[in-house]
Scaffold this motif. Structure first.
Motif, short mmCIF file in Angstrom:
data_model
loop_
_atom_site.label_atom_id
_atom_site.label_comp_id
_atom_site.label_asym_id
_atom_site.label_seq_id
_atom_site.Cartn_x
_atom_site.Cartn_y
_atom_site.Cartn_z
N ILE A 39 14.35 34.94 -66.57
CA ILE A 39 13.10 34.91 -65.81
C ILE A 39 13.15 33.71 -64.87
O ILE A 39 13.50 32.62 -65.26
N ARG A 40 12.78 33.95 -63.65
CA ARG A 40 12.63 32.87 -62.69
C ARG A 40 11.14 32.76 -62.41
O ARG A 40 10.48 33.73 -62.09
N ASN A 41 10.61 31.57 -62.51
CA ASN A 41 9.17 31.38 -62.43
C ASN A 41 8.84 30.56 -61.19
O ASN A 41 9.32 29.46 -61.02
N ASP A 42 7.98 31.11 -60.35
CA ASP A 42 7.48 30.41 -59.17
C ASP A 42 6.03 30.07 -59.45
O ASP A 42 5.14 30.90 -59.31
N GLU A 43 5.78 28.86 -59.89
CA GLU A 43 4.45 28.49 -60.37
C GLU A 43 3.40 28.45 -59.26
O GLU A 43 2.23 28.66 -59.52
N ILE A 44 3.80 28.20 -58.02
CA ILE A 44 2.81 28.15 -56.94
C ILE A 44 2.19 29.52 -56.73
O ILE A 44 1.00 29.66 -56.54
N HIS A 45 3.00 30.54 -56.77
CA HIS A 45 2.50 31.89 -56.50
C HIS A 45 2.20 32.66 -57.78
O HIS A 45 1.83 33.82 -57.71
N ILE A 87 11.97 38.86 -63.18
CA ILE A 87 12.76 39.24 -64.35
C ILE A 87 14.05 39.86 -63.84
O ILE A 87 14.04 40.94 -63.26
N LYS A 88 15.14 39.14 -64.02
CA LYS A 88 16.45 39.59 -63.56
C LYS A 88 17.10 40.39 -64.69
O LYS A 88 17.62 39.83 -65.64
N LEU A 89 17.05 41.70 -64.56
CA LEU A 89 17.48 42.58 -65.64
C LEU A 89 18.97 42.43 -65.96
O LEU A 89 19.35 42.49 -67.13
N LYS A 90 19.78 42.18 -64.97
CA LYS A 90 21.22 42.02 -65.22
C LYS A 90 21.50 40.75 -66.02
O LYS A 90 22.42 40.71 -66.83
N GLU A 91 20.68 39.70 -65.81
CA GLU A 91 20.85 38.48 -66.60
C GLU A 91 20.42 38.71 -68.05
O GLU A 91 20.98 38.12 -68.97
N LEU A 92 19.40 39.55 -68.23
CA LEU A 92 18.96 39.87 -69.59
C LEU A 92 19.98 40.70 -70.34
O LEU A 92 20.18 40.54 -71.54
N GLU A 115 4.35 41.90 -70.76
CA GLU A 115 3.00 41.76 -71.33
C GLU A 115 2.62 40.29 -71.49
O GLU A 115 1.49 39.90 -71.17
N GLU A 116 3.57 39.48 -71.97
CA GLU A 116 3.29 38.05 -72.14
C GLU A 116 2.95 37.39 -70.80
O GLU A 116 2.04 36.57 -70.72
N LEU A 117 3.69 37.75 -69.77
CA LEU A 117 3.44 37.18 -68.45
C LEU A 117 2.12 37.67 -67.87
O LEU A 117 1.33 36.89 -67.33
N LEU A 118 1.86 38.97 -67.99
CA LEU A 118 0.63 39.55 -67.44
C LEU A 118 -0.61 38.99 -68.13
O LEU A 118 -1.65 38.81 -67.50
N GLU A 119 -0.51 38.70 -69.42
CA GLU A 119 -1.64 38.09 -70.14
C GLU A 119 -1.99 36.72 -69.57
O GLU A 119 -3.12 36.27 -69.68
N LYS A 120 -1.01 36.07 -68.94
CA LYS A 120 -1.23 34.76 -68.31
C LYS A 120 -1.55 34.90 -66.82
O LYS A 120 -1.49 33.93 -66.07
N ASN A 121 -1.84 36.15 -66.39
CA ASN A 121 -2.14 36.46 -64.99
C ASN A 121 -0.98 36.14 -64.06
O ASN A 121 -1.19 35.70 -62.92
N VAL A 122 0.23 36.31 -64.54
CA VAL A 122 1.43 36.11 -63.74
C VAL A 122 1.89 37.48 -63.23
O VAL A 122 2.04 38.41 -64.00
N LYS A 123 2.07 37.58 -61.93
CA LYS A 123 2.59 38.82 -61.34
C LYS A 123 4.10 38.88 -61.58
O LYS A 123 4.76 37.85 -61.69
N ILE A 124 4.63 40.09 -61.63
CA ILE A 124 6.02 40.28 -62.02
C ILE A 124 6.82 40.93 -60.90
O ILE A 124 6.37 41.88 -60.27
N ILE A 125 8.03 40.40 -60.70
CA ILE A 125 9.01 41.03 -59.83
C ILE A 125 10.18 41.43 -60.73
O ILE A 125 10.77 40.57 -61.39
N LEU A 126 10.46 42.72 -60.78
CA LEU A 126 11.61 43.21 -61.53
C LEU A 126 12.80 43.30 -60.59
O LEU A 126 12.77 44.04 -59.60
N ASP A 127 13.84 42.53 -60.88
CA ASP A 127 15.04 42.50 -60.04
C ASP A 127 16.11 43.37 -60.68
O ASP A 127 16.62 43.09 -61.75
N PHE A 128 16.45 44.47 -59.98
CA PHE A 128 17.42 45.44 -60.47
C PHE A 128 18.83 45.21 -59.92
O PHE A 128 19.68 46.09 -60.03
N GLU A 129 19.08 44.05 -59.35
CA GLU A 129 20.42 43.77 -58.81
C GLU A 129 21.46 43.96 -59.91
O GLU A 129 21.32 43.43 -61.01
N GLY A 130 22.50 44.74 -59.61
CA GLY A 130 23.56 44.99 -60.58
C GLY A 130 23.28 46.13 -61.54
O GLY A 130 24.11 46.46 -62.37
#
Length: 123
Positions: A12-18, A23-28, A49-64
């Protein structure tokens, strides 16, 4: 003003300002280029779900990642559509680096889940 991007062990890469997390699926799942197991989707959904509960928007990265199954897609978007509606997905979950096949699979899952939610609520 630019924030530092934090890379965690969970891919997970977290950009706290935004208030977004990538979530980089290939890294997982570095050993996989196809995400075919529903169980794999459950792992990702729980992270989401954990991120959304904290009002964090999610970008799913399917690279690879070359392809996903409907079962995987159901866990990462279908569950949210049935629980919160399509607008919730549009407002909180974005995709990057997703091949057309992956986008098509997820669009089918969203459409099917929307129909299932409507039939359940009208029963």
């Amino acid at each position: 003003m630019k924030s530092d991007v934090e890379i965690t062990e969970q891919g997970i890469r977290n950009d706290e300002i935004h208030d977004t997390a990538v979530i980089k699926l290939k890294e997982l799942f570095p050993e996989l280029d196809s995400l075919t197991a529903r169980e794999t989707g459950v792992i990702v959904r729980k992270m989401m779900e954990e991120l959304l509960e904290k009002n964090v928007k999610i970008i799913l990265d399917f690279e690879g990642i070359e392809l996903i199954t409907q079962g995987f897609g159901d866990e990462i978007v279908g569950v949210f559509v049935r629980k919160n509606g399509v607008d919730f997905i549009k407002q909180n979950i974005k995709l990057i680096n997703a091949k057309d096949f992956i986008r098509g699979t997820l669009n089918w899952v969203i459409s099917y889940s929307k129909k299932m939610a409507q039939s359940t609520s009208s029963s």
